[in-house]
Design an enzyme around this catalytic site. Sequence first.
Site, PDB file in Angstrom:
ATOM      1  N   GLU A  48      16.357  58.592 101.772  1.00  0.00           N
ATOM      2  CA  GLU A  48      17.937  58.563 102.364  1.00  0.00           C
ATOM      3  C   GLU A  48      18.229  59.568 103.491  1.00  0.00           C
ATOM      4  O   GLU A  48      16.836  60.803 103.864  1.00  0.00           O
ATOM      5  CB  GLU A  48      17.835  59.647 100.808  1.00  0.00           C
ATOM      6  CG  GLU A  48      19.320  60.307 101.813  1.00  0.00           C
ATOM      7  CD  GLU A  48      20.377  60.332 100.268  1.00  0.00           C
ATOM      8  OE1 GLU A  48      20.096  60.200  98.970  1.00  0.00           O
ATOM      9  OE2 GLU A  48      21.990  60.532 100.339  1.00  0.00           O
ATOM     10  N   ASN A 195      27.335  52.673  96.596  1.00  0.00           N
ATOM     11  CA  ASN A 195      26.427  54.392  95.689  1.00  0.00           C
ATOM     12  C   ASN A 195      27.436  55.381  95.289  1.00  0.00           C
ATOM     13  O   ASN A 195      28.384  55.822  95.007  1.00  0.00           O
ATOM     14  CB  ASN A 195      25.425  55.291  96.601  1.00  0.00           C
ATOM     15  CG  ASN A 195      24.877  56.142  96.199  1.00  0.00           C
ATOM     16  OD1 ASN A 195      23.963  55.995  95.635  1.00  0.00           O
ATOM     17  ND2 ASN A 195      25.417  56.653  96.422  1.00  0.00           N
ATOM     18  N   GLU A 196      26.941  55.400  94.303  1.00  0.00           N
ATOM     19  CA  GLU A 196      27.511  56.112  92.527  1.00  0.00           C
ATOM     20  C   GLU A 196      29.012  56.200  93.208  1.00  0.00           C
ATOM     21  O   GLU A 196      29.757  57.357  93.965  1.00  0.00           O
ATOM     22  CB  GLU A 196      26.854  58.000  93.014  1.00  0.00           C
ATOM     23  CG  GLU A 196      25.760  57.689  92.670  1.00  0.00           C
ATOM     24  CD  GLU A 196      25.193  59.497  92.720  1.00  0.00           C
ATOM     25  OE1 GLU A 196      25.434  60.282  92.811  1.00  0.00           O
ATOM     26  OE2 GLU A 196      23.801  59.077  92.037  1.00  0.00           O
ATOM     27  N   TYR A 262      18.445  61.459  86.264  1.00  0.00           N
ATOM     28  CA  TYR A 262      17.685  62.458  86.519  1.00  0.00           C
ATOM     29  C   TYR A 262      17.824  63.079  85.557  1.00  0.00           C
ATOM     30  O   TYR A 262      18.389  63.825  84.949  1.00  0.00           O
ATOM     31  CB  TYR A 262      18.294  63.552  88.299  1.00  0.00           C
ATOM     32  CG  TYR A 262      18.733  62.663  88.731  1.00  0.00           C
ATOM     33  CD1 TYR A 262      17.020  62.793  90.177  1.00  0.00           C
ATOM     34  CD2 TYR A 262      19.989  61.920  89.875  1.00  0.00           C
ATOM     35  CE1 TYR A 262      17.699  62.253  91.570  1.00  0.00           C
ATOM     36  CE2 TYR A 262      19.822  61.293  90.873  1.00  0.00           C
ATOM     37  CZ  TYR A 262      18.731  61.680  91.055  1.00  0.00           C
ATOM     38  OH  TYR A 262      18.469  61.210  93.039  1.00  0.00           O
ATOM     39  N   GLU A 319      18.022  55.396  91.122  1.00  0.00           N
ATOM     40  CA  GLU A 319      17.719  56.737  91.190  1.00  0.00           C
ATOM     41  C   GLU A 319      17.513  57.295  89.713  1.00  0.00           C
ATOM     42  O   GLU A 319      18.172  57.340  88.813  1.00  0.00           O
ATOM     43  CB  GLU A 319      18.581  58.004  91.639  1.00  0.00           C
ATOM     44  CG  GLU A 319      19.147  57.177  93.182  1.00  0.00           C
ATOM     45  CD  GLU A 319      20.244  58.032  94.028  1.00  0.00           C
ATOM     46  OE1 GLU A 319      20.657  59.557  93.184  1.00  0.00           O
ATOM     47  OE2 GLU A 319      20.797  57.405  94.946  1.00  0.00           O
ATOM     48  N   GLN A 368      12.450  61.415  95.572  1.00  0.00           N
ATOM     49  CA  GLN A 368      12.601  59.951  97.025  1.00  0.00           C
ATOM     50  C   GLN A 368      10.619  60.678  97.252  1.00  0.00           C
ATOM     51  O   GLN A 368      10.485  61.122  96.513  1.00  0.00           O
ATOM     52  CB  GLN A 368      13.595  60.660  97.955  1.00  0.00           C
ATOM     53  CG  GLN A 368      15.515  60.573  97.081  1.00  0.00           C
ATOM     54  CD  GLN A 368      16.374  60.637  98.588  1.00  0.00           C
ATOM     55  OE1 GLN A 368      15.807  60.930  99.471  1.00  0.00           O
ATOM     56  NE2 GLN A 368      17.229  60.779  97.912  1.00  0.00           N
TER      57      GLN A 368
HETATM   58  O1  AHR Z   1      18.723  61.424  95.317  1.00  0.00           O
HETATM   59  C1  AHR Z   1      20.139  62.764  95.540  1.00  0.00           C
HETATM   60  C2  AHR Z   1      21.716  62.081  95.631  1.00  0.00           C
HETATM   61  O2  AHR Z   1      21.461  61.800  94.034  1.00  0.00           O
HETATM   62  C3  AHR Z   1      21.652  60.816  95.794  1.00  0.00           C
HETATM   63  O3  AHR Z   1      22.283  60.997  97.608  1.00  0.00           O
HETATM   64  C4  AHR Z   1      22.730  60.482  95.552  1.00  0.00           C
HETATM   65  O4  AHR Z   1      23.430  58.952  95.613  1.00  0.00           O
HETATM   66  C5  AHR Z   1      22.454  60.624  93.891  1.00  0.00           C
HETATM   67  O5  AHR Z   1      23.945  61.490  93.299  1.00  0.00           O
END
Ligand code: AHR
Length: 516
Positions: A48, A195-196, A262, A319, A368
């Site tokens: 990103e 995205n999101e 995450y 992600e 990432q």
């Molecule tokens: O990976 C960091 C961020 O986490 C991304 O930009 C977003 O899609 C997510 O909230």
Amino acid sequence: MNHIKRGVLALCLLASGGAFAADAVSLTIDTAKPGAVINKDIYGQFAEHLGTGIYEGIWVGPKSKIPNTKGWRNDVVGALKAMHVPLVRWPGGCFADEYHWKDGIGAREKRAVKVNTNWGGVEESNAVGTHEFFDLVEILGADAYVNGNLGTGNAQEMSEWIEYMTSDSKSTLANLRRKNGRDKPFKVAYFAVGNEAWGCGGNMSPDYYADLYRNTETFLRAPKQYRPKMLASGGNDNDTTWTETLSRRLKDKTAGISFHYYTIPTDKWEGKGAATGFKENEWFSTLSNTLRMDDHIARNVAVLDKNDPEKKIGFMVDEWGTWYDVEKGTNAGFLFQQNTLRDAVVAALNFNIFHAHADRVRMTNIAQMVNVLQSMIITDKDKMVLTPTYHAYEMYVPFQGATSLPLTLQNNPKYTLDGKSIPEISASAARGADGKLYLALVNTNPGQAADVALNIPGQTIKAVKGRVLTAEAMDAHNSFTTPQAIKPAPFSAAAGADGKLTVKVPAKAVIVVAVE
Ligand code: AHR
């Protein structure tokens, strides 16, 4: 019992009594019932426009003193090639939700300078745009996953981007691509609409997003041989409502629904926990929270199985990874964190979970690739180090495109801390594209080795050969002064006189072996 249930069982079974020594874990691989192919894209990456994730980290520009190819630094790209990166997602993330592709084409010195509002408020030069991204994936030999802008963008903008990238006509946009140096169309493997959408992508409801997706997708036209797989942006964490709505409303219109999860050691966004110097309670909570991925996938897959029994829609975890407090003294908007043995174990646990769900999980992207969150590589000016997560990825390369094999674990001890437990051993087996049988083993316990007795009905196991990743400290990591502090070491074991083979898996370790 289907393959998914078996895979989940492999992670969760805490049954007592095995066919082997009382204190050994008994691991049985059923080679007669091959499961789904493990799509190579499960090992995808995410780059990103965030902090030094692209600029400095990989892109230095063609005029840099740092050796580079078309602006992409040779050392980083060389290391990424060595770990067989199959796919790169770009340009975001939240950045994609405000990215206008026309800002990133044409002469670099004339490109629009924008403010990266999501990540540190720094200036975005747009030096890396569509052509530069495709240079990167082509140098890597990887596929491209382009994420469209449904936040501040719209159907027209995305439709024009698709035409620019994929048209082999003489249209004005295709000719503009040629003028900018690319004759043949680019190959876009995946294109995501937003995205999101539930958050930084526009704070939408699933139904509103589904309407917008249906509208947008109508206009994403590309020649058949260049048509990307179109993806819908789904939910996160415990929320299955996005998968529910999108799988019902976007049937035959999407190749996959994305999902984000995450691992946060403390479960709190304020005070997530440190990347290094943590105590055993955060080792435990990090691994325990990682194992939730299995439940998240299982719940969403149950929804997909109901709404899409033909299994046309993939579940794309685009992600995932660890998210810690940023390193002291760094820009909080750059999401820079160190990476330790714990991260390698997190990666391996997730790989084993993804393999167990390989019939639905067809692509994932760790967040990432360089310098951001759970990265493969950390750079500082012309220096670079490989992280333990990098090593987990390159150890698991034989699983890319392999055929998963069901396995069961019996007598799997619990790793218990402060009254909470997780299974000690996580495992995954597959038949590689080279015909060999591969086995991955993870020991979550930082204080105790585990004996794992292998059994393949109808086959005599002579030996296992491969590599192990482990270290003395839970937070062992590589730095610019000690770049080789943690790296894989050779690992092998042979059958005993009784014809049985027991693998001693060291404490806090990841092992990948070929079974002979
Ligand atoms: O990976 C960091 C961020 O986490 C991304 O930009 C977003 O899609 C997510 O909230």
